[in-house]
Design a protein around this motif. Structure first.
Motif, PDB file in Angstrom:
ATOM      1  N   VAL A   1      39.259  39.515  37.615  1.00 54.33           N
ATOM      2  CA  VAL A   1      40.179  39.081  38.674  1.00 54.33           C
ATOM      3  C   VAL A   1      40.288  37.557  38.618  1.00 54.33           C
ATOM      4  CG1 VAL A   1      39.615  41.016  40.208  1.00 54.33           C
ATOM      5  CG2 VAL A   1      38.274  38.904  40.345  1.00 54.33           C
ATOM      6  N   ARG A   2      41.227  37.015  39.375  1.00 47.32           N
ATOM      7  CA  ARG A   2      41.270  35.567  39.580  1.00 47.32           C
ATOM      8  C   ARG A   2      40.287  35.245  40.710  1.00 47.32           C
ATOM      9  NH1 ARG A   2      46.394  37.528  39.425  1.00 47.32           N
ATOM     10  NH2 ARG A   2      47.562  37.083  37.491  1.00 47.32           N
ATOM     11  N   ARG A   3      39.374  34.355  40.450  1.00 49.11           N
ATOM     12  CA  ARG A   3      38.298  34.104  41.421  1.00 49.11           C
ATOM     13  C   ARG A   3      38.853  33.634  42.765  1.00 49.11           C
ATOM     14  NH1 ARG A   3      34.725  29.805  42.863  1.00 49.11           N
ATOM     15  NH2 ARG A   3      35.849  28.411  41.462  1.00 49.11           N
ATOM     16  N   GLU A   4      39.847  32.773  42.726  1.00 49.13           N
ATOM     17  CA  GLU A   4      40.411  32.256  43.980  1.00 49.13           C
ATOM     18  C   GLU A   4      40.984  33.390  44.828  1.00 49.13           C
ATOM     19  OE1 GLU A   4      43.858  29.071  45.437  1.00 49.13           O
ATOM     20  OE2 GLU A   4      43.120  29.022  43.362  1.00 49.13           O
ATOM     21  N   GLU A   5      41.684  34.316  44.192  1.00 49.29           N
ATOM     22  CA  GLU A   5      42.260  35.436  44.940  1.00 49.29           C
ATOM     23  C   GLU A   5      41.164  36.357  45.456  1.00 49.29           C
ATOM     24  OE1 GLU A   5      46.173  37.663  44.104  1.00 49.29           O
ATOM     25  OE2 GLU A   5      44.660  38.849  43.029  1.00 49.29           O
ATOM     26  N   PHE A   6      40.154  36.622  44.631  1.00 49.75           N
ATOM     27  CA  PHE A   6      39.050  37.490  45.043  1.00 49.75           C
ATOM     28  C   PHE A   6      38.380  36.943  46.295  1.00 49.75           C
ATOM     29  CE2 PHE A   6      34.566  38.800  44.853  1.00 49.75           C
ATOM     30  CZ  PHE A   6      34.688  40.172  44.711  1.00 49.75           C
ATOM     31  N   LEU A   7      38.087  35.656  46.297  1.00 43.63           N
ATOM     32  CA  LEU A   7      37.428  35.058  47.452  1.00 43.63           C
ATOM     33  C   LEU A   7      38.351  35.017  48.667  1.00 43.63           C
ATOM     34  CD1 LEU A   7      35.518  32.125  45.705  1.00 43.63           C
ATOM     35  CD2 LEU A   7      34.575  34.289  46.550  1.00 43.63           C
ATOM     36  N   ALA A   8      39.644  34.760  48.446  1.00 43.42           N
ATOM     37  CA  ALA A   8      40.596  34.725  49.562  1.00 43.42           C
ATOM     38  C   ALA A   8      40.701  36.080  50.250  1.00 43.42           C
ATOM     39  CB  ALA A   8      41.965  34.277  49.059  1.00 43.42           C
ATOM     40  N   LEU A   9      40.515  37.161  49.486  1.00 43.78           N
ATOM     41  CA  LEU A   9      40.568  38.511  50.047  1.00 43.78           C
ATOM     42  C   LEU A   9      39.243  38.943  50.678  1.00 43.78           C
ATOM     43  CD1 LEU A   9      42.598  40.316  47.233  1.00 43.78           C
ATOM     44  CD2 LEU A   9      43.345  39.938  49.592  1.00 43.78           C
ATOM     45  N   GLY A  10      38.236  38.054  50.608  1.00 42.24           N
ATOM     46  CA  GLY A  10      36.941  38.387  51.184  1.00 42.24           C
ATOM     47  C   GLY A  10      35.994  39.067  50.229  1.00 42.24           C
ATOM     48  N   GLY A  11      36.398  39.185  48.960  1.00 44.83           N
ATOM     49  CA  GLY A  11      35.538  39.830  47.973  1.00 44.83           C
ATOM     50  C   GLY A  11      35.400  41.313  48.225  1.00 44.83           C
TER      51      GLY A  11
ATOM     52  N   GLY B   1      27.507  36.110  43.729  1.00 43.28           N
ATOM     53  CA  GLY B   1      27.809  35.554  42.417  1.00 43.28           C
ATOM     54  C   GLY B   1      29.178  34.902  42.361  1.00 43.28           C
ATOM     55  N   ALA B   2      30.166  35.529  42.990  1.00 47.25           N
ATOM     56  CA  ALA B   2      31.520  34.967  42.986  1.00 47.25           C
ATOM     57  C   ALA B   2      31.565  33.617  43.686  1.00 47.25           C
ATOM     58  CB  ALA B   2      32.485  35.947  43.649  1.00 47.25           C
ATOM     59  N   ARG B   3      30.842  33.486  44.784  1.00 43.97           N
ATOM     60  CA  ARG B   3      30.843  32.211  45.518  1.00 43.97           C
ATOM     61  C   ARG B   3      30.118  31.112  44.742  1.00 43.97           C
ATOM     62  NH1 ARG B   3      30.255  35.857  50.000  1.00 43.97           N
ATOM     63  NH2 ARG B   3      27.980  35.765  49.801  1.00 43.97           N
ATOM     64  N   ALA B   4      29.149  31.494  43.943  1.00 45.61           N
ATOM     65  CA  ALA B   4      28.399  30.501  43.162  1.00 45.61           C
ATOM     66  C   ALA B   4      29.073  30.168  41.833  1.00 45.61           C
ATOM     67  CB  ALA B   4      26.985  31.024  42.902  1.00 45.61           C
ATOM     68  N   ALA B   5      30.066  30.948  41.442  1.00 42.77           N
ATOM     69  CA  ALA B   5      30.720  30.763  40.148  1.00 42.77           C
ATOM     70  C   ALA B   5      31.688  29.585  40.189  1.00 42.77           C
ATOM     71  CB  ALA B   5      31.466  32.044  39.767  1.00 42.77           C
ATOM     72  N   HIS B   6      32.078  29.148  38.990  1.00 41.99           N
ATOM     73  CA  HIS B   6      32.998  28.021  38.877  1.00 41.99           C
ATOM     74  C   HIS B   6      34.237  28.342  38.044  1.00 41.99           C
ATOM     75  CE1 HIS B   6      29.049  26.104  39.750  1.00 41.99           C
ATOM     76  NE2 HIS B   6      29.799  25.339  40.527  1.00 41.99           N
ATOM     77  N   GLY B   7      34.305  29.505  37.433  1.00 43.44           N
ATOM     78  CA  GLY B   7      35.407  29.834  36.549  1.00 43.44           C
ATOM     79  C   GLY B   7      36.691  30.148  37.289  1.00 43.44           C
ATOM     80  N   ARG B   8      37.814  29.909  36.614  1.00 44.08           N
ATOM     81  CA  ARG B   8      39.111  30.317  37.169  1.00 44.08           C
ATOM     82  C   ARG B   8      39.212  31.831  37.212  1.00 44.08           C
ATOM     83  NH1 ARG B   8      44.107  31.749  35.036  1.00 44.08           N
ATOM     84  NH2 ARG B   8      43.285  31.529  32.918  1.00 44.08           N
ATOM     85  N   LEU B   9      38.665  32.481  36.197  1.00 45.95           N
ATOM     86  CA  LEU B   9      38.645  33.932  36.119  1.00 45.95           C
ATOM     87  C   LEU B   9      37.229  34.434  36.374  1.00 45.95           C
ATOM     88  CD1 LEU B   9      40.869  34.426  32.948  1.00 45.95           C
ATOM     89  CD2 LEU B   9      41.561  34.687  35.344  1.00 45.95           C
ATOM     90  N   LEU B  10      37.153  35.616  36.954  1.00 50.38           N
ATOM     91  CA  LEU B  10      35.876  36.199  37.357  1.00 50.38           C
ATOM     92  C   LEU B  10      35.812  37.627  36.841  1.00 50.38           C
ATOM     93  CD1 LEU B  10      33.352  35.781  39.257  1.00 50.38           C
ATOM     94  CD2 LEU B  10      34.772  36.740  41.093  1.00 50.38           C
ATOM     95  N   ALA B  11      34.748  37.944  36.107  1.00 46.68           N
ATOM     96  CA  ALA B  11      34.586  39.299  35.577  1.00 46.68           C
ATOM     97  C   ALA B  11      33.297  39.900  36.111  1.00 46.68           C
ATOM     98  CB  ALA B  11      34.560  39.286  34.053  1.00 46.68           C
TER      99      ALA B  11
END
Length: 321
Positions: A171-181, A78-88
Protein backbone atom coordinates in the motif's frame (compact mmCIF):
# COMPACT_ATOMS: atom_id res chain seq x y z
CA UNK A 1 23.88 11.32 3.63
CA UNK A 2 21.74 8.17 3.26
CA UNK A 3 18.50 8.70 1.34
CA UNK A 4 15.15 7.74 2.80
CA UNK A 5 13.86 4.29 1.89
CA UNK A 6 11.40 3.96 -0.96
CA UNK A 7 9.95 0.73 0.44
CA UNK A 8 9.32 -0.33 4.02
CA UNK A 9 8.64 -4.01 4.66
CA UNK A 10 6.82 -4.88 7.90
CA UNK A 11 6.93 -8.41 9.31
CA UNK A 12 5.04 -9.25 12.49
CA UNK A 13 6.86 -11.89 14.51
CA UNK A 14 5.60 -14.05 17.37
CA UNK A 15 7.85 -16.91 18.46
CA UNK A 16 9.16 -17.25 14.93
CA UNK A 17 12.51 -18.91 15.63
CA UNK A 18 11.64 -21.75 13.25
CA UNK A 19 10.47 -19.61 10.32
CA UNK A 20 11.59 -15.97 10.61
CA UNK A 21 15.21 -16.54 9.47
CA UNK A 22 14.03 -18.16 6.22
CA UNK A 23 11.56 -15.31 5.62
CA UNK A 24 14.30 -12.70 6.05
CA UNK A 25 16.77 -14.67 3.92
CA UNK A 26 14.21 -14.81 1.09
CA UNK A 27 13.55 -11.08 1.35
CA UNK A 28 17.27 -10.32 1.30
CA UNK A 29 17.71 -12.39 -1.88
CA UNK A 30 14.49 -11.50 -3.61
CA UNK A 31 13.74 -7.80 -3.00
CA UNK A 32 14.36 -5.74 -6.12
CA UNK A 33 14.15 -2.23 -4.59
CA UNK A 34 17.59 -1.22 -3.23
CA UNK A 35 16.22 1.64 -1.07
CA UNK A 36 14.46 -0.63 1.39
CA UNK A 37 14.08 -1.06 5.12
CA UNK A 38 12.52 -3.96 7.02
CA UNK A 39 10.88 -3.61 10.39
CA UNK A 40 10.45 -6.87 12.29
CA UNK A 41 7.79 -6.03 14.85
CA UNK A 42 8.03 -8.57 17.63
CA UNK A 43 4.75 -9.14 19.43
CA UNK A 44 5.55 -10.68 22.79
CA UNK A 45 7.86 -13.51 21.72
CA UNK A 46 9.62 -15.54 24.40
CA UNK A 47 12.01 -17.44 22.10
CA UNK A 48 14.50 -14.64 21.35
CA UNK A 49 13.63 -14.76 17.65
CA UNK A 50 13.61 -10.95 17.32
CA UNK A 51 17.30 -10.66 18.14
CA UNK A 52 19.98 -10.14 15.47
CA UNK A 53 17.56 -9.99 12.53
CA UNK A 54 20.13 -7.90 10.65
CA UNK A 55 22.32 -11.01 10.39
CA UNK A 56 19.77 -12.39 7.93
CA UNK A 57 19.08 -9.11 6.11
CA UNK A 58 21.16 -5.98 6.55
CA UNK A 59 18.06 -3.85 5.87
CA UNK A 60 16.22 -5.33 8.85
CA UNK A 61 15.79 -4.01 12.37
CA UNK A 62 13.54 -5.19 15.17
CA UNK A 63 10.90 -3.32 17.15
CA UNK A 64 10.17 -5.13 20.39
CA UNK A 65 6.74 -5.09 22.05
CA UNK A 66 6.76 -6.91 25.39
CA UNK A 67 3.28 -8.38 25.11
CA UNK A 68 1.41 -10.08 22.29
CA UNK A 69 -0.66 -7.21 20.91
CA UNK A 70 -1.90 -9.05 17.83
CA UNK A 71 -1.30 -8.77 14.10
CA UNK A 72 -3.25 -5.54 13.58
CA UNK A 73 -1.60 -3.47 16.30
CA UNK A 74 1.85 -4.83 15.45
CA UNK A 75 1.39 -3.94 11.75
CA UNK A 76 0.23 -0.45 12.64
CA UNK A 77 3.20 0.00 14.99
CA UNK A 78 5.54 -0.93 12.16
CA UNK A 79 3.77 1.37 9.71
CA UNK A 80 4.10 4.35 12.06
CA UNK A 81 7.81 3.67 12.58
CA UNK A 82 8.50 3.18 8.86
CA UNK A 83 9.88 5.81 6.52
CA UNK A 84 9.16 4.42 3.04
CA UNK A 85 6.72 5.89 0.55
CA UNK A 86 5.46 2.37 -0.04
CA UNK A 87 4.61 -0.11 2.70
CA UNK A 88 4.52 -3.89 2.31
CA UNK A 89 3.22 -6.44 4.80
CA UNK A 90 4.85 -9.86 4.50
CA UNK A 91 4.18 -12.88 6.70
CA UNK A 92 6.98 -14.13 8.94
CA UNK A 93 6.14 -17.71 7.96
CA UNK A 94 6.45 -17.21 4.21
CA UNK A 95 9.27 -16.95 1.69
CA UNK A 96 8.85 -14.40 -1.09
CA UNK A 97 9.88 -15.35 -4.59
CA UNK A 98 12.57 -13.26 -6.32
CA UNK A 99 11.41 -9.85 -7.56
CA UNK A 100 8.20 -10.02 -5.54
CA UNK A 101 8.09 -6.26 -4.90
CA UNK A 102 8.50 -4.96 -8.45
CA UNK A 103 5.05 -5.97 -9.85
CA UNK A 104 3.25 -4.69 -6.76
CA UNK A 105 5.01 -1.35 -6.92
CA UNK A 106 4.12 -1.07 -10.61
CA UNK A 107 0.42 -1.52 -9.83
CA UNK A 108 0.50 1.33 -7.31
CA UNK A 109 2.78 3.64 -9.30
CA UNK A 110 1.04 3.27 -12.65
CA UNK A 111 -2.54 3.72 -11.44
CA UNK A 112 -3.48 6.12 -8.62
CA UNK A 113 -6.90 4.45 -8.51
CA UNK A 114 -5.27 1.31 -7.03
CA UNK A 115 -5.04 1.37 -3.22
CA UNK A 116 -3.89 -2.19 -2.46
CA UNK A 117 -1.62 -4.51 -4.45
CA UNK A 118 -1.22 -8.19 -3.66
CA UNK A 119 0.39 -11.28 -5.14
CA UNK A 120 -0.13 -15.01 -5.17
CA UNK A 121 -0.17 -16.81 -1.84
CA UNK A 122 1.21 -20.29 -2.50
CA UNK A 123 1.64 -23.36 -0.39
CA UNK A 124 5.14 -24.29 0.66
CA UNK A 125 5.72 -26.38 -2.49
CA UNK A 126 5.25 -23.30 -4.68
CA UNK A 127 3.01 -25.30 -7.01
CA UNK A 128 -0.37 -25.05 -5.28
CA UNK A 129 -2.39 -21.86 -4.81
CA UNK A 130 -3.50 -20.88 -1.32
CA UNK A 131 -5.00 -17.58 -2.47
CA UNK A 132 -5.05 -15.57 -5.68
CA UNK A 133 -6.58 -12.67 -3.80
CA UNK A 134 -9.44 -13.10 -1.34
CA UNK A 135 -13.18 -13.41 -1.73
CA UNK A 136 -15.55 -12.18 0.98
CA UNK A 137 -18.42 -14.52 1.82
CA UNK A 138 -21.92 -13.37 2.88
CA UNK A 139 -20.98 -14.03 6.53
CA UNK A 140 -17.90 -11.75 6.10
CA UNK A 141 -15.44 -14.65 6.20
CA UNK A 142 -12.65 -14.43 3.66
CA UNK A 143 -11.28 -17.32 1.65
CA UNK A 144 -8.64 -17.72 -1.00
CA UNK A 145 -9.59 -17.46 -4.64
CA UNK A 146 -8.52 -20.64 -6.47
CA UNK A 147 -7.43 -22.26 -3.21
CA UNK A 148 -6.09 -25.76 -3.80
CA UNK A 149 -5.73 -25.26 -7.55
CA UNK A 150 -2.43 -25.78 -9.37
CA UNK A 151 -0.36 -22.68 -9.95
CA UNK A 152 -0.55 -23.31 -13.68
CA UNK A 153 -4.13 -21.98 -13.75
CA UNK A 154 -3.32 -18.73 -11.93
CA UNK A 155 -4.34 -15.56 -13.78
CA UNK A 156 -1.92 -14.54 -16.50
CA UNK A 157 -2.41 -10.80 -15.99
CA UNK A 158 -3.33 -8.43 -13.13
CA UNK A 159 -6.97 -8.40 -12.08
CA UNK A 160 -9.18 -6.77 -9.48
CA UNK A 161 -10.08 -8.80 -6.39
CA UNK A 162 -12.32 -8.19 -3.38
CA UNK A 163 -9.53 -8.22 -0.80
CA UNK A 164 -5.81 -8.90 -0.39
CA UNK A 165 -4.12 -11.31 1.97
CA UNK A 166 -2.12 -9.67 4.73
CA UNK A 167 0.56 -12.27 4.04
CA UNK A 168 1.65 -10.26 0.98
CA UNK A 169 0.22 -6.83 0.32
CA UNK A 170 1.58 -3.40 -0.59
CA UNK A 171 0.00 0.00 0.00
CA UNK A 172 1.00 3.65 0.01
CA UNK A 173 2.09 4.32 3.58
CA UNK A 174 0.54 7.78 3.73
CA UNK A 175 -2.86 6.45 2.67
CA UNK A 176 -2.63 3.47 5.04
CA UNK A 177 -1.97 5.73 8.00
CA UNK A 178 -4.63 8.25 6.93
CA UNK A 179 -7.20 5.43 6.97
CA UNK A 180 -6.14 4.45 10.49
CA UNK A 181 -4.27 1.33 9.41
CA UNK A 182 -5.65 -2.07 10.30
CA UNK A 183 -8.56 -1.99 12.76
CA UNK A 184 -6.77 -2.91 15.97
CA UNK A 185 -9.72 -4.29 17.99
CA UNK A 186 -9.84 -7.21 15.51
CA UNK A 187 -6.44 -8.40 16.85
CA UNK A 188 -6.05 -10.93 14.00
CA UNK A 189 -8.25 -12.44 11.25
CA UNK A 190 -10.60 -10.31 9.20
CA UNK A 191 -8.37 -7.22 9.15
CA UNK A 192 -7.66 -7.53 5.40
CA UNK A 193 -11.35 -7.50 4.48
CA UNK A 194 -11.99 -4.56 6.80
CA UNK A 195 -9.11 -2.53 5.37
CA UNK A 196 -9.86 -3.33 1.73
CA UNK A 197 -13.50 -2.35 2.20
CA UNK A 198 -12.37 0.99 3.66
CA UNK A 199 -9.69 1.69 1.05
CA UNK A 200 -10.82 4.31 -1.50
CA UNK A 201 -9.28 2.60 -4.51
CA UNK A 202 -9.22 -0.81 -6.13
CA UNK A 203 -7.55 -3.95 -4.82
CA UNK A 204 -5.41 -5.58 -7.50
CA UNK A 205 -3.70 -8.96 -7.77
CA UNK A 206 -0.49 -9.30 -9.80
CA UNK A 207 0.40 -12.96 -10.50
CA UNK A 208 4.03 -11.98 -11.07
CA UNK A 209 4.46 -11.53 -7.31
CA UNK A 210 4.30 -14.53 -4.99
CA UNK A 211 5.06 -15.81 -1.51
CA UNK A 212 5.36 -19.44 -0.43
CA UNK A 213 3.50 -19.80 2.84
CA UNK A 214 3.78 -22.38 5.61
CA UNK A 215 0.52 -22.06 7.51
CA UNK A 216 0.23 -22.71 11.24
CA UNK A 217 3.03 -20.74 12.86
CA UNK A 218 0.93 -17.74 13.89
CA UNK A 219 -2.39 -19.24 15.00
CA UNK A 220 -1.86 -22.99 15.09
CA UNK A 221 -3.36 -25.70 12.91
CA UNK A 222 -6.66 -25.60 11.05
CA UNK A 223 -9.55 -25.24 13.55
CA UNK A 224 -7.31 -24.50 16.51
CA UNK A 225 -8.95 -22.49 19.29
CA UNK A 226 -7.51 -19.24 17.94
CA UNK A 227 -8.74 -20.05 14.42
CA UNK A 228 -12.23 -20.64 15.80
CA UNK A 229 -12.50 -17.80 18.31
CA UNK A 230 -11.22 -14.80 16.34
CA UNK A 231 -13.04 -15.54 13.06
CA UNK A 232 -16.31 -16.18 14.93
CA UNK A 233 -16.00 -12.84 16.73
CA UNK A 234 -14.59 -10.81 13.85
CA UNK A 235 -17.14 -11.92 11.26
CA UNK A 236 -19.79 -10.34 13.47
CA UNK A 237 -17.73 -7.21 14.04
CA UNK A 238 -17.08 -6.74 10.32
CA UNK A 239 -20.72 -7.40 9.44
CA UNK A 240 -21.76 -4.65 11.86
CA UNK A 241 -19.05 -2.28 10.58
CA UNK A 242 -19.67 -2.68 6.86
CA UNK A 243 -23.06 -4.10 5.88
CA UNK A 244 -26.54 -2.59 5.52
CA UNK A 245 -29.18 -3.98 7.91
CA UNK A 246 -30.58 -6.82 5.78
CA UNK A 247 -27.16 -8.02 4.65
CA UNK A 248 -25.94 -7.83 8.24
CA UNK A 249 -28.80 -10.05 9.42
CA UNK A 250 -27.98 -12.55 6.67
CA UNK A 251 -24.33 -12.47 7.73
CA UNK A 252 -25.23 -13.30 11.32
CA UNK A 253 -27.51 -16.15 10.24
CA UNK A 254 -24.98 -17.67 7.83
CA UNK A 255 -22.23 -17.28 10.44
CA UNK A 256 -24.31 -19.23 12.93
CA UNK A 257 -24.92 -22.01 10.40
CA UNK A 258 -21.24 -22.14 9.45
CA UNK A 259 -20.07 -22.40 13.06
CA UNK A 260 -22.63 -25.10 13.88
CA UNK A 261 -21.39 -27.18 10.95
CA UNK A 262 -17.78 -26.62 12.00
CA UNK A 263 -18.46 -27.67 15.58
CA UNK A 264 -20.34 -30.77 14.44
CA UNK A 265 -17.23 -31.73 12.50
CA UNK A 266 -14.65 -30.89 15.19
CA UNK A 267 -16.53 -32.25 18.22
CA UNK A 268 -14.20 -30.78 20.88
CA UNK A 269 -15.29 -29.04 24.07
CA UNK A 270 -12.51 -26.47 23.79
CA UNK A 271 -13.70 -25.67 20.26
CA UNK A 272 -17.26 -25.14 21.47
CA UNK A 273 -15.96 -22.84 24.21
CA UNK A 274 -13.88 -20.83 21.72
CA UNK A 275 -16.79 -20.31 19.32
CA UNK A 276 -19.25 -19.39 22.08
CA UNK A 277 -16.80 -16.88 23.49
CA UNK A 278 -16.32 -15.40 20.03
CA UNK A 279 -20.07 -15.03 19.56
CA UNK A 280 -20.64 -13.46 22.98
CA UNK A 281 -17.91 -10.88 22.42
CA UNK A 282 -18.84 -10.27 18.78
CA UNK A 283 -22.53 -9.69 19.54
CA UNK A 284 -21.59 -7.38 22.39
CA UNK A 285 -19.41 -5.30 20.05
CA UNK A 286 -21.88 -5.03 17.17
CA UNK A 287 -24.01 -2.06 18.31
CA UNK A 288 -21.06 0.31 18.68
CA UNK A 289 -19.60 -0.80 15.32
CA UNK A 290 -22.68 0.39 13.41
CA UNK A 291 -21.24 3.91 13.51
CA UNK A 292 -18.21 2.94 11.43
CA UNK A 293 -19.64 3.41 7.92
CA UNK A 294 -22.29 5.40 6.06
CA UNK A 295 -25.23 4.00 4.06
CA UNK A 296 -23.56 4.35 0.65
CA UNK A 297 -20.38 2.68 1.89
CA UNK A 298 -22.42 -0.19 3.30
CA UNK A 299 -24.24 -0.75 0.02
CA UNK A 300 -20.93 -0.77 -1.86
CA UNK A 301 -19.45 -3.29 0.61
CA UNK A 302 -22.45 -5.59 0.19
CA UNK A 303 -21.95 -5.57 -3.59
CA UNK A 304 -18.42 -6.93 -3.12
CA UNK A 305 -19.56 -10.11 -1.38
CA UNK A 306 -19.87 -13.37 -3.29
CA UNK A 307 -23.19 -15.19 -3.21
CA UNK A 308 -23.91 -17.83 -0.60
CA UNK A 309 -24.03 -20.48 -3.33
CA UNK A 310 -20.53 -19.60 -4.53
CA UNK A 311 -19.10 -19.56 -1.00
CA UNK A 312 -20.67 -22.89 -0.05
CA UNK A 313 -19.50 -24.52 -3.28
CA UNK A 314 -15.91 -23.46 -2.52
CA UNK A 315 -16.04 -24.89 1.01
CA UNK A 316 -17.51 -28.15 -0.24
CA UNK A 317 -14.84 -28.43 -2.93
CA UNK A 318 -12.19 -28.14 -0.22
CA UNK A 319 -13.93 -30.71 2.01
CA UNK A 320 -14.78 -28.25 4.78
CA UNK A 321 -18.55 -28.76 4.60
Amino acid sequence: MQSSPELSVVLVNHNGARCLPAALDALARGTFEPRVECLVVDSGSDDGSWRAVEHHWAAARSLRIDENVGFCTACDTGARAAHGRLLAFVNFDGCVEPGWDRPLRALLDEDPAVSVATGLLLRKDGETIEAAGLEIAPNMATYGRLEGAPRTIAPSAPLEVAAASGALMMVRREEFLALGGFYEPLFMFGEEADYCLRAPGRVMLHPGSAIRHEMGHAAGPWRSRLRLYYPARNRLVNAARHLPPLAMMRAVATSAAFDLVSLATVRRLDAVSAVIRGWVEGLRAMPSERRARGPNERREAARRLVTLRVAVAQQRRLGRL
